[in-house]
Design a protein around this motif. Structure first.
Motif, short mmCIF file in Angstrom:
data_model
loop_
_atom_site.label_atom_id
_atom_site.label_comp_id
_atom_site.label_asym_id
_atom_site.label_seq_id
_atom_site.Cartn_x
_atom_site.Cartn_y
_atom_site.Cartn_z
N ARG A 1 -0.78 -3.74 -3.46
CA ARG A 1 -0.03 -2.54 -3.13
C ARG A 1 1.44 -2.88 -2.87
O ARG A 1 1.76 -3.93 -2.30
CB ARG A 1 -0.64 -1.84 -1.92
CG ARG A 1 -2.07 -1.41 -2.11
CD ARG A 1 -2.52 -0.41 -1.03
NE ARG A 1 -2.29 -0.90 0.31
CZ ARG A 1 -3.15 -1.63 1.00
NH1 ARG A 1 -4.30 -2.00 0.45
NH2 ARG A 1 -2.89 -2.02 2.24
N PRO A 2 2.36 -1.96 -3.24
CA PRO A 2 3.80 -2.20 -3.02
C PRO A 2 4.14 -2.52 -1.57
O PRO A 2 4.98 -3.38 -1.30
CB PRO A 2 4.45 -0.88 -3.47
CG PRO A 2 3.49 -0.32 -4.47
CD PRO A 2 2.13 -0.70 -3.97
N GLY A 3 3.50 -1.84 -0.63
CA GLY A 3 3.78 -2.11 0.77
C GLY A 3 3.40 -3.51 1.19
O GLY A 3 4.08 -4.13 2.01
N VAL A 4 2.31 -4.02 0.61
CA VAL A 4 1.88 -5.39 0.92
C VAL A 4 2.89 -6.39 0.34
O VAL A 4 3.22 -7.40 0.98
CB VAL A 4 0.46 -5.66 0.38
CG1 VAL A 4 0.07 -7.12 0.56
CG2 VAL A 4 -0.55 -4.75 1.07
N LYS A 5 3.39 -6.10 -0.85
CA LYS A 5 4.41 -6.99 -1.44
C LYS A 5 5.66 -7.04 -0.58
O LYS A 5 6.27 -8.11 -0.40
CB LYS A 5 4.75 -6.52 -2.86
CG LYS A 5 3.64 -6.72 -3.87
CD LYS A 5 4.08 -6.27 -5.25
CE LYS A 5 2.99 -6.51 -6.28
NZ LYS A 5 3.38 -6.06 -7.65
N LEU A 6 6.05 -5.88 -0.04
CA LEU A 6 7.21 -5.85 0.86
C LEU A 6 6.94 -6.67 2.11
O LEU A 6 7.83 -7.39 2.60
CB LEU A 6 7.53 -4.41 1.24
CG LEU A 6 8.21 -3.54 0.19
CD1 LEU A 6 8.30 -2.10 0.68
CD2 LEU A 6 9.61 -4.08 -0.13
N LEU A 7 5.72 -6.59 2.62
CA LEU A 7 5.37 -7.35 3.81
C LEU A 7 5.43 -8.85 3.52
O LEU A 7 5.97 -9.62 4.34
CB LEU A 7 3.95 -6.96 4.26
CG LEU A 7 3.38 -7.71 5.47
CD1 LEU A 7 4.25 -7.48 6.70
CD2 LEU A 7 1.95 -7.26 5.74
#
Length: 299
Positions: free
Chosen positions: A115-121
């Motif tokens: 997920r994009p949010g996980v990549k940001l994390l």
């Protein structure tokens, strides 16, 4: 003699019982040593049956997959007789429940999309190395240090980047991990745990099948049937670029995406280890930038 693969005939319950019975000596089980030479490396079937308080015939049928509905009390008695630890006991319960369902479940194919949010994390954790792994330890996402920490992994094609494959087959791995033996045992334990719940899954059968053929160490550990995997602790690396460093690590299941785990390593700011992580992050960033420029040049 051919080596077992996850899809061999028989039940995972039977395989687990055979493997753990073979590892337990009569002395460890509290039995008096008998006279003569034993042909069995561990406990005999009749010895384990006696310790668990069940008939030999019933135990043989369990091990051979002809009896698939052991009661909870029988499962607990076998766990006590085999001296199983909590994680191993839980795994035995899972195998017994799965065997009792009868018709095999369809193998699952978990999502490999991060997920994009996980990549940001993952990116936001820099300079701490971090990566996202699939249930079979494929490297699905990473920040610069998360890849660079695994020295030499970046030389492999993206689709081949897998922690278990790296640990057993990459020539750098035995020297990189200070306790390589413990590292590979953990890798196999995670895969063995998955084999208990989804033994015919294509992602598992492909990886385990490859490693059974290519690595004697993997084949030996696969037959041991360990099912414990550590989720936190400390690891020491002998890294060819930044030297020796001991790091804390934490592994976390990602809710909402079954099978994916976020793994990150860390060190106290102001320590030599932290400075080494900053350098790894810089080196990884430079390599990523060079790779991106090369790819753009070929467009």
């Amino acid at each position: 003699m051919t080596r077992e693969t996850p899809s061999d005939e028989g039940t995972e319950l039977g395989r687990f019982l055979r493997a753990r019975r073979a590892r337990l000596t009569p002395g460890e089980a509290g039995l008096a040593a008998g006279s003569g030479i034993r042909r069995t490396p561990g406990l005999r079937r009749e010895e384990l049956a006696t310790l668990a308080g069940i008939s030999v015939d019933y135990y043989v049928r369990l091990e051979r997959g002809r009896e698939t509905r052991p009661s909870a009390s029988v499962v607990d008695a076998l766990a006590r007789a085999l001296r199983l630890e909590e994680d191993e006991h839980d795994h035995l319960r899972t195998l017994a429940a799965r065997a009792g369902r009868g018709t095999p479940e369809q193998p699952t194919t978990p999502s490999r999309t991060v997920r994009p949010g996980v990549k940001l994390l993952v990116e936001g954790l820099r300079p701490y190395p971090a990566h996202v792994l699939s249930r079979t330890t494929d490297l699905l996402a990473h920040n610069p240090g998360g890849l660079r920490l695994l020295a030499g992994m970046d030389s492999w094609p993206v689709k081949e980047r897998n922690i278990a494959r790296y640990a057993f087959l990459h020539p750098v791995a035995p020297d990189l991990f200070d306790d390589w033996g413990n590292q590979v045992r953990g890798c196999v334990a995670r895969l063995r745990t998955l084999a208990g719940t989804d033994p015919d899954a294509p992602d598992l059968t492909r990886l385990a099948g490859e490693l059974l053929v290519k690595s004697r160490d993997f084949a030996r550990l696969w037959e041991r049937y360990d099912v414990r995997g550590r989720s936190h602790g400390r690891k020491t690396f002998h890294h060819p670029e930044v030297g020796d460093l001991t790091l804390g690590y934490q592994s976390m299941e990602l809710e909402g995406t079954p099978g994916q785990r976020l793994v990150t390593y860390y060190a106290e700011p102001g320590t030599p280890e932290y400075d080494a992580l900053v350098l790894l992050d810089i080196l990884g960033s430079q390599t990523s930038a060079a790779g991106a420029a090369k790819a753009e040049h070929h467009l």
